[in-house]
Design a protein around this motif. Sequence first.
Motif: not given
Length: 821
Positions: A490, A502, A506, A776
């Motif tokens: 990242e 992500l 997550h 997300d």
Amino acid sequence: MKKKDYKMNCHLLDGKIVLLINTGSAGSTGNEHKRFILKKITDLGIKVIAVNEKVNAKSKCIIDWILTDLMDHAATIRKIEEYIEANPNLKIDGAISFFEDTVLLVSKIIDRFHFTGTSYAIADMVRNKYKFRKFCSEHALPFPNFIKISQISNLEYVKAQLNFPIVLKPVYGASSAFVIKVDEPEELHDTYNYIRKNINKNLESALENTSVLIAEEYIEGDEVDINILIQNGRIKFYNITDNYQTYEPFFIETGMAEPSALTETQQKNLINMAEEILDLLNIQNACIQFEAKSTVKGPIPLEINLRMGGDEAYFFAKTAWGVDLIEGALMIAVNQHFNKFLKADTPNKYLSGMTMHAPYSGLVSKIELDSEVIKNKYVQNVEIFKNVGDTILAPPLGFEYMGWVSAVGDNPLHATENLNRLLKMVNYSIVKFDEFSSVGKTIRKQRYHDAIFTNSKISGSEKISKIRSINLKDQRKLHIGIACNDYSPEDNPNTVENDLSLIGKHIQSTLKNLGYKTSYFDFNYPHQAIANLTKSGVDLVFNVCERINNSSLLEPHAASIFDILQVPYTGSSPFTLALCIDKIKVKKLLSYHNLPTPSWDYLYDIDDEINEDLKYPLIVKPANTDNSIGITHDSVVTNKKDLAKMIKVVIKELDSPALIEEYIDGDEYNVFIMGSDESSFKVLPLSRTIFTGLPKGYWHIKTLESKFGLDEVYKKNIIVQEPPKNISSKLISLLTEISLDTYNILDCHDYGRVEVRVDKNNNPYILELNPNPSIDIVDVISEDTKNPQVKYGAFLENIINLTINRYKNKPPYYHLQSNWI
């Protein structure tokens, strides 16, 4: 006689006190299009005691209110008696109403307090269509053959005695509500059952005694309205307005013209007939709208309305002949004499009007009317009764209108031409109600609450809850796979690729913390991902994969792989995922289903022709990308040169078809929806993006850079509200419901996000649906939420639960069968 406004010595009205019975619907803030009546009363210096169910109007002329149930005549009269007793020094000079549903009440008030007007016995004779037909037959007046229907067994007698086509109608009522043409005897039972099943005062407040109908033979002829002021038995004024052919079988009014185009003889026969009937009825003092037909056999009466006609009746009489029907009605009500009007050979102006209809029942999704249009000298009236977000009911569900417009001219042809010009500048759209549509069927307690789906608002049937869930403890025993794209390391926090990375990580960490066993499948390496998936033994895949071989065009194929391997997965089918990538097909479907979307065209080649009706500015988009890829500040163009340049960029450089839309300047709303059917639909609180803080020269759009925080100007000046502030609940409902329809039409499953633009007039325009949006934690949980990680875990488990229920007790590949396309 010289053409001018006719003066009635209306100064005699100054200081008079009148009971105004009914100021509009008690369920609303008043009938806004009737405000001109109160304004006129104020100008005349009359003082009004308003009698209504609630205080719903503001006017200088209103000095007091008497609140009562207008449908309870006895109680209303008692309230008036009590008011008069409490105010002994107040002299009330008369009573009047401008609404059909209180005509009978006014006549009872006239009887009780000895005001000038028409007695109840006569008013009931006139309003009851059966009694009026019987009166005509007993006095050798023209009438169609008729039969009263009080029970279903009467229908066979109707078939035997009347010549079809016939008209079936309630004995009371107004606005042609539930007046239906029956062409053949075979249709009679169905029509009768429809009326009996649906007729009620909520749809038309003037309906009374809804159990009794009348059947009468259909009359061929030219329909007219004769507006009459009669005082002490003398007709002081009349005008004849032609009604255009109605839409049958429901007799929906279409339009009108003033003065009448009938011959002088036909018009004379009509007014002579009206005068004779009024004399026989002993109607001495009234403002009347007399509905009739001119036929080859002579004039035939239809109905007599003991009040001023609709809004158009007032404005047509005033504009064409200079006669104010409100003044006349009030002069009669308070017993002030005025002279007979001497009509000129030609009117001051010729008029042509049109009633605006909804083609079907639904929600008003767009109203476009340039304020400059109303200033044109040929425009007489533009009355819009509905606002964006309002329900409008067309037959067979109801009998409502959008409004009406009218234009003037120096002759009938000019008036008609001007009306057609005006109609082209008044645009509106309706999102249709149907058995599948979500329009009108959602409830949101507060703007920050989820919207849930209910059928009760339209169908009236109870919502049936289907609880399909497994025990939470057992659900957490599932082995969950996460299909995603990993672009680690990242090294750039503001790229699309990092955003994709992500999401998967997550989701995996959140589910692990809740006790789930998880496996991670990186579809940047499809061969390895498929091999690992095959031997992993996962129970269900959380599909947030957006690319394969670094192409978003292959995104749908990840879902296809899961179907081939018979692994259940979250989210939409490969069909929906592929369909939504193709923005051109999506636009075609939205247009087909009459959902509001910006006017548009498309090109596959730079030499393709573009619809010249599109209005600048325009926005040029790649037709098969997501995440605003290909959208820059230059995407909005204001001329042909820049348009051609951007088309070339999209087609040649980005290797994509070009979608061209009219640019909609306004706020943008994200509508996040969860569920797969009516039992599970839920709409999360809306998100609103406001662009007005951008510096001059910046288009109000979401570019690739703005979405991922790469442009500091957008980052600092765009406002995001979650939930939106200072917007009406009506707009929230409209956005929710047209988004649900979009979600359904495109056959989305489990979750998705609809993007909608709202212009300065609160007209919504659907931009697109993303069936695989970013989920997300920052995308679905508000920043000010307490315990966001806990809420995010619940959100993910909800998706898993929705997926389980979608697969449960369904045949294989059921989710691939679309009911909409």
